[in-house]
Design a protein around this motif. Structure first.
Motif, PDB file in Angstrom:
ATOM      1  N   LEU A 289      45.667  10.321  -6.927  1.00 35.83           N
ATOM      2  CA  LEU A 289      45.059  11.223  -5.937  1.00 35.83           C
ATOM      3  C   LEU A 289      45.877  12.504  -5.818  1.00 35.83           C
ATOM      4  O   LEU A 289      45.321  13.609  -5.830  1.00 35.83           O
ATOM      5  CB  LEU A 289      44.946  10.525  -4.577  1.00 35.83           C
ATOM      6  N   TRP A 290      47.197  12.355  -5.713  1.00 36.43           N
ATOM      7  CA  TRP A 290      48.055  13.531  -5.595  1.00 36.43           C
ATOM      8  C   TRP A 290      47.943  14.415  -6.831  1.00 36.43           C
ATOM      9  O   TRP A 290      47.940  15.629  -6.723  1.00 36.43           O
ATOM     10  CB  TRP A 290      49.495  13.115  -5.368  1.00 36.43           C
ATOM     11  N   SER A 291      47.840  13.802  -8.014  1.00 29.71           N
ATOM     12  CA  SER A 291      47.734  14.605  -9.248  1.00 29.71           C
ATOM     13  C   SER A 291      46.436  15.399  -9.284  1.00 29.71           C
ATOM     14  O   SER A 291      46.354  16.430  -9.951  1.00 29.71           O
ATOM     15  CB  SER A 291      47.855  13.721 -10.489  1.00 29.71           C
ATOM     16  N   LEU A 292      45.414  14.924  -8.569  1.00 31.36           N
ATOM     17  CA  LEU A 292      44.141  15.642  -8.482  1.00 31.36           C
ATOM     18  C   LEU A 292      44.121  16.623  -7.311  1.00 31.36           C
ATOM     19  O   LEU A 292      43.092  17.231  -7.025  1.00 31.36           O
ATOM     20  CB  LEU A 292      42.980  14.647  -8.344  1.00 31.36           C
ATOM     21  N   GLY A 293      45.246  16.749  -6.609  1.00 25.71           N
ATOM     22  CA  GLY A 293      45.316  17.663  -5.469  1.00 25.71           C
ATOM     23  C   GLY A 293      44.724  17.086  -4.196  1.00 25.71           C
ATOM     24  O   GLY A 293      44.481  17.814  -3.241  1.00 25.71           O
ATOM     25  N   LEU A 294      44.483  15.787  -4.175  1.00 25.39           N
ATOM     26  CA  LEU A 294      43.900  15.122  -3.007  1.00 25.39           C
ATOM     27  C   LEU A 294      45.024  14.479  -2.198  1.00 25.39           C
ATOM     28  O   LEU A 294      45.386  13.323  -2.407  1.00 25.39           O
ATOM     29  CB  LEU A 294      42.876  14.076  -3.449  1.00 25.39           C
ATOM     30  N   ASN A 295      45.584  15.235  -1.296  1.00 22.08           N
ATOM     31  CA  ASN A 295      46.719  14.765  -0.508  1.00 22.08           C
ATOM     32  C   ASN A 295      46.251  13.835   0.600  1.00 22.08           C
ATOM     33  O   ASN A 295      45.329  14.149   1.337  1.00 22.08           O
ATOM     34  CB  ASN A 295      47.501  15.944   0.054  1.00 22.08           C
ATOM     35  N   THR A 296      46.907  12.708   0.673  1.00 23.94           N
ATOM     36  CA  THR A 296      46.579  11.702   1.678  1.00 23.94           C
ATOM     37  C   THR A 296      47.415  11.937   2.931  1.00 23.94           C
ATOM     38  O   THR A 296      48.484  12.530   2.873  1.00 23.94           O
ATOM     39  CB  THR A 296      46.873  10.299   1.124  1.00 23.94           C
ATOM     40  N   LYS A 297      46.903  11.445   4.047  1.00 21.34           N
ATOM     41  CA  LYS A 297      47.658  11.499   5.293  1.00 21.34           C
ATOM     42  C   LYS A 297      48.204  10.126   5.669  1.00 21.34           C
ATOM     43  O   LYS A 297      49.175  10.032   6.386  1.00 21.34           O
ATOM     44  CB  LYS A 297      46.783  12.047   6.411  1.00 21.34           C
ATOM     45  N   ALA A 298      47.544   9.070   5.196  1.00 19.74           N
ATOM     46  CA  ALA A 298      47.984   7.708   5.454  1.00 19.74           C
ATOM     47  C   ALA A 298      47.231   6.785   4.512  1.00 19.74           C
ATOM     48  O   ALA A 298      46.194   7.154   3.962  1.00 19.74           O
ATOM     49  CB  ALA A 298      47.729   7.312   6.908  1.00 19.74           C
ATOM     50  N   SER A 299      47.778   5.577   4.338  1.00 19.18           N
ATOM     51  CA  SER A 299      47.119   4.592   3.487  1.00 19.18           C
ATOM     52  C   SER A 299      47.652   3.204   3.817  1.00 19.18           C
ATOM     53  O   SER A 299      48.717   3.064   4.414  1.00 19.18           O
ATOM     54  CB  SER A 299      47.351   4.913   2.008  1.00 19.18           C
ATOM     55  N   CYS A 300      46.895   2.192   3.393  1.00 20.29           N
ATOM     56  CA  CYS A 300      47.318   0.812   3.582  1.00 20.29           C
ATOM     57  C   CYS A 300      46.581  -0.050   2.570  1.00 20.29           C
ATOM     58  O   CYS A 300      45.381   0.135   2.360  1.00 20.29           O
ATOM     59  CB  CYS A 300      47.000   0.345   5.001  1.00 20.29           C
ATOM     60  N   GLN A 301      47.291  -0.982   1.957  1.00 22.42           N
ATOM     61  CA  GLN A 301      46.675  -1.818   0.933  1.00 22.42           C
ATOM     62  C   GLN A 301      45.832  -2.948   1.516  1.00 22.42           C
ATOM     63  O   GLN A 301      44.996  -3.513   0.821  1.00 22.42           O
ATOM     64  CB  GLN A 301      47.722  -2.378  -0.020  1.00 22.42           C
ATOM     65  N   ASN A 302      46.022  -3.295   2.792  1.00 28.69           N
ATOM     66  CA  ASN A 302      45.215  -4.319   3.460  1.00 28.69           C
ATOM     67  C   ASN A 302      45.191  -3.985   4.946  1.00 28.69           C
ATOM     68  O   ASN A 302      46.016  -4.467   5.716  1.00 28.69           O
ATOM     69  CB  ASN A 302      45.773  -5.717   3.220  1.00 28.69           C
ATOM     70  N   PHE A 303      44.233  -3.170   5.334  1.00 29.65           N
ATOM     71  CA  PHE A 303      44.192  -2.667   6.701  1.00 29.65           C
ATOM     72  C   PHE A 303      44.013  -3.787   7.727  1.00 29.65           C
ATOM     73  O   PHE A 303      44.610  -3.747   8.802  1.00 29.65           O
ATOM     74  CB  PHE A 303      43.083  -1.623   6.834  1.00 29.65           C
ATOM     75  N   GLY A 304      43.216  -4.793   7.386  1.00 26.39           N
ATOM     76  CA  GLY A 304      43.017  -5.911   8.318  1.00 26.39           C
ATOM     77  C   GLY A 304      44.305  -6.640   8.622  1.00 26.39           C
ATOM     78  O   GLY A 304      44.577  -7.012   9.765  1.00 26.39           O
ATOM     79  N   GLU A 305      45.125  -6.834   7.599  1.00 26.70           N
ATOM     80  CA  GLU A 305      46.409  -7.493   7.776  1.00 26.70           C
ATOM     81  C   GLU A 305      47.314  -6.663   8.698  1.00 26.70           C
ATOM     82  O   GLU A 305      48.009  -7.204   9.552  1.00 26.70           O
ATOM     83  CB  GLU A 305      47.055  -7.672   6.406  1.00 26.70           C
TER      84      GLU A 305
END
Length: 161
Positions: A34-50
């Protein structure tokens, strides 16, 4: 960036802004792409429910109904324009497009963009976009982004006349 609670094993990566941020290990290939495509994230989680099940200092655990709903779903938080660009790229894949358009199924995606009142009495504002998708789609998302010949996203600066 990861959610504030360190529920999952993370690795510090240098974001495009230069700041070092903890990224959930399962999401590292996705976030780097995502970063290489210029799509900067603000937050992330691999298992949001957990993450919703856990409580931090001074925080109660989340509602178990929400934890169950978001279980095994990846969470990405992006500004609206980069989120739109990401959805356009991923929507070109037939299988992902179906998952994005069929709500209420286990393989469904969910995109939330809150519109909230301004706390100072101004007009309502659109907040960041929250994209949730099944973890089982993670490899396919990375694959689609990897073969994307999309020109990297560049935010459009608004000029005033």
């Amino acid at each position: 960036m990861s959610v504030p609670l360190q529920t999952h094993t993370t690795q510090l990566l240098q974001a495009p802004s230069g700041v070092r941020v903890p990224i959930d290990r399962e999401l590292i290939p996705l976030i780097l792409r995502l970063w290489s495509l210029g799509l900067n994230t603000k937050a992330s989680c691999q298992n949001f429910g957990e993450s919703l099940q856990d409580s931090g200092p001074g925080m109660p655990p989340g509602d178990p109904r929400w934890s169950a709903f978001y279980s095994d779903r990846v969470w990405l938080k992006l500004p609206p324009a980069p989120a739109d660009h990401l959805i356009t790229i991923l929507g070109a894949d037939r299988e992902l497009s179906i998952a994005m358009n069929e709500w209420g199924r286990a393989a469904s995606w969910l995109c939330v963009r809150p519109v909230v009142p301004d706390i100072y009495g101004g007009p309502a504002r659109t907040r960041d976009t929250h994209l949730f998708f099944p973890r089982e789609h993670l490899d396919q998302v990375i694959e689609v982004l990897g073969r994307s010949e999309s020109v990297p996203f560049q935010s459009r600066a608004v000029s005033s006349a």
